[in-house]
Design a protein around this motif. Sequence first.
Motif, PDB file in Angstrom:
ATOM      1  N   SER A  71      40.307  57.272  41.892  1.00 52.20           N
ATOM      2  CA  SER A  71      39.515  56.440  42.800  1.00 52.20           C
ATOM      3  C   SER A  71      38.852  57.252  43.906  1.00 52.20           C
ATOM      4  CB  SER A  71      40.391  55.344  43.406  1.00 52.20           C
ATOM      5  OG  SER A  71      41.401  55.920  44.218  1.00 52.20           O
ATOM      6  N   LYS A  72      39.310  58.476  44.135  1.00 52.61           N
ATOM      7  CA  LYS A  72      38.753  59.319  45.200  1.00 52.61           C
ATOM      8  C   LYS A  72      37.707  60.300  44.680  1.00 52.61           C
ATOM      9  CE  LYS A  72      43.243  59.267  47.385  1.00 52.61           C
ATOM     10  NZ  LYS A  72      44.485  59.994  47.453  1.00 52.61           N
ATOM     11  N   MET A  73      37.561  60.383  43.359  1.00 53.26           N
ATOM     12  CA  MET A  73      36.722  61.420  42.765  1.00 53.26           C
ATOM     13  C   MET A  73      35.511  60.818  42.055  1.00 53.26           C
ATOM     14  SD  MET A  73      39.721  63.880  41.340  1.00 53.26           S
ATOM     15  CE  MET A  73      38.536  65.066  40.744  1.00 53.26           C
ATOM     16  N   LEU A  74      34.517  61.661  41.819  1.00 51.25           N
ATOM     17  CA  LEU A  74      33.293  61.243  41.156  1.00 51.25           C
ATOM     18  C   LEU A  74      32.894  62.273  40.107  1.00 51.25           C
ATOM     19  CD1 LEU A  74      31.274  60.316  44.356  1.00 51.25           C
ATOM     20  CD2 LEU A  74      32.341  58.709  42.771  1.00 51.25           C
ATOM     21  N   ALA A  75      32.377  61.792  38.992  1.00 54.05           N
ATOM     22  CA  ALA A  75      31.787  62.694  38.003  1.00 54.05           C
ATOM     23  C   ALA A  75      30.417  63.119  38.527  1.00 54.05           C
ATOM     24  CB  ALA A  75      31.651  61.983  36.662  1.00 54.05           C
ATOM     25  N   SER A  76      29.936  64.279  38.066  1.00 56.32           N
ATOM     26  CA  SER A  76      28.691  64.771  38.637  1.00 56.32           C
ATOM     27  C   SER A  76      27.653  65.184  37.601  1.00 56.32           C
ATOM     28  CB  SER A  76      28.992  65.950  39.566  1.00 56.32           C
ATOM     29  OG  SER A  76      27.827  66.442  40.162  1.00 56.32           O
ATOM     30  N   GLU A  77      27.975  66.104  36.714  1.00 57.55           N
ATOM     31  CA  GLU A  77      26.981  66.673  35.797  1.00 57.55           C
ATOM     32  C   GLU A  77      27.507  66.704  34.373  1.00 57.55           C
ATOM     33  OE1 GLU A  77      23.849  68.052  36.255  1.00 57.55           O
ATOM     34  OE2 GLU A  77      23.816  67.504  38.365  1.00 57.55           O
ATOM     35  N   ILE A  78      26.575  66.693  33.422  1.00 56.22           N
ATOM     36  CA  ILE A  78      26.913  66.789  32.007  1.00 56.22           C
ATOM     37  C   ILE A  78      25.882  67.683  31.325  1.00 56.22           C
ATOM     38  CG2 ILE A  78      25.643  64.667  31.509  1.00 56.22           C
ATOM     39  CD1 ILE A  78      27.638  64.091  29.241  1.00 56.22           C
ATOM     40  N   ARG A  79      26.363  68.562  30.430  1.00 59.08           N
ATOM     41  CA  ARG A  79      25.476  69.421  29.652  1.00 59.08           C
ATOM     42  C   ARG A  79      26.015  69.533  28.232  1.00 59.08           C
ATOM     43  NH1 ARG A  79      22.829  68.567  33.156  1.00 59.08           N
ATOM     44  NH2 ARG A  79      21.800  69.873  34.675  1.00 59.08           N
ATOM     45  N   LEU A  80      25.147  69.319  27.261  1.00 61.74           N
ATOM     46  CA  LEU A  80      25.487  69.523  25.858  1.00 61.74           C
ATOM     47  C   LEU A  80      24.810  70.806  25.419  1.00 61.74           C
ATOM     48  CD1 LEU A  80      26.812  68.505  23.247  1.00 61.74           C
ATOM     49  CD2 LEU A  80      24.679  67.258  22.779  1.00 61.74           C
ATOM     50  N   LEU A  81      25.628  71.807  25.110  1.00 61.84           N
ATOM     51  CA  LEU A  81      25.106  73.123  24.742  1.00 61.84           C
ATOM     52  C   LEU A  81      25.117  73.289  23.225  1.00 61.84           C
ATOM     53  CD1 LEU A  81      26.918  75.268  27.442  1.00 61.84           C
ATOM     54  CD2 LEU A  81      24.689  74.150  27.557  1.00 61.84           C
ATOM     55  N   PRO A  82      24.135  73.993  22.694  1.00 58.88           N
ATOM     56  CA  PRO A  82      24.056  74.164  21.243  1.00 58.88           C
ATOM     57  C   PRO A  82      25.184  75.051  20.732  1.00 58.88           C
ATOM     58  CG  PRO A  82      22.462  75.579  22.338  1.00 58.88           C
ATOM     59  CD  PRO A  82      23.087  74.726  23.405  1.00 58.88           C
ATOM     60  N   SER A  83      25.435  74.942  19.451  1.00 62.37           N
ATOM     61  CA  SER A  83      26.395  75.829  18.805  1.00 62.37           C
ATOM     62  C   SER A  83      25.874  77.262  18.888  1.00 62.37           C
ATOM     63  CB  SER A  83      26.569  75.420  17.343  1.00 62.37           C
ATOM     64  OG  SER A  83      27.306  76.393  16.659  1.00 62.37           O
ATOM     65  N   LEU A  84      26.790  78.208  19.028  1.00 65.69           N
ATOM     66  CA  LEU A  84      26.392  79.618  19.053  1.00 65.69           C
ATOM     67  C   LEU A  84      26.409  80.245  17.658  1.00 65.69           C
ATOM     68  CD1 LEU A  84      28.209  80.900  22.275  1.00 65.69           C
ATOM     69  CD2 LEU A  84      25.823  80.213  21.999  1.00 65.69           C
TER      70      LEU A  84
END
Length: 186
Positions: A71-84
């Motif tokens: 309840s005190k925290m927030l999500a911020s960013e998301i990144r989907l990276l390609p397979s290497l």
Amino acid sequence: MILQADSTGTHLYTLCELSSTLVTHTLPPLPANLDVTKEGNPIAPIPGQPGAPMSISRHSILPPADSENQSKMLASEIRLLPSLTPSGKHLLICTNRDSPNSEGDAIALFSVDDDGTVERTSQGWITGIGKHLRGMAADKEGRFVAVAGRDGGGLTIFERDSETGLTLQQVAKIDVEQVVAPLWID
């Protein structure tokens, strides 16, 4: 809410800011006979009808030490990276912010199959990156990731392992104040 679609357009990954959860949805193709220019036509089938998007998985992005602090925290960013690698999995990274733990905020790591299946990686989380993680960016190949801590921690650079691409190792840390938006320039 922050959204990230996969490269095939068949799945949508939603990072829910208030609940710190990652939700995967299917994105079925639109019906061929759908006229989106006609007034009153829905752009997609109504939920529950055949061909409608569906929620297929839900994961917390909080590390175990923060599970009581949701309840005190927030999500911020998301990144989907390609397979290497040609047959490898994609890496999905989510950041959280405002952990009350003294070590700071964490990023959550998930593997993504081409069929959209999401699983937490063996590394799971990297904790103690900074305070109030605000921004995250990757280079165009998806090999390096920069994470910004606005209220402490500066800018941390990670490199993905070349075998699986599913683990990160810190390779640099730059002590700058109030950084919020890293950007890779090619």
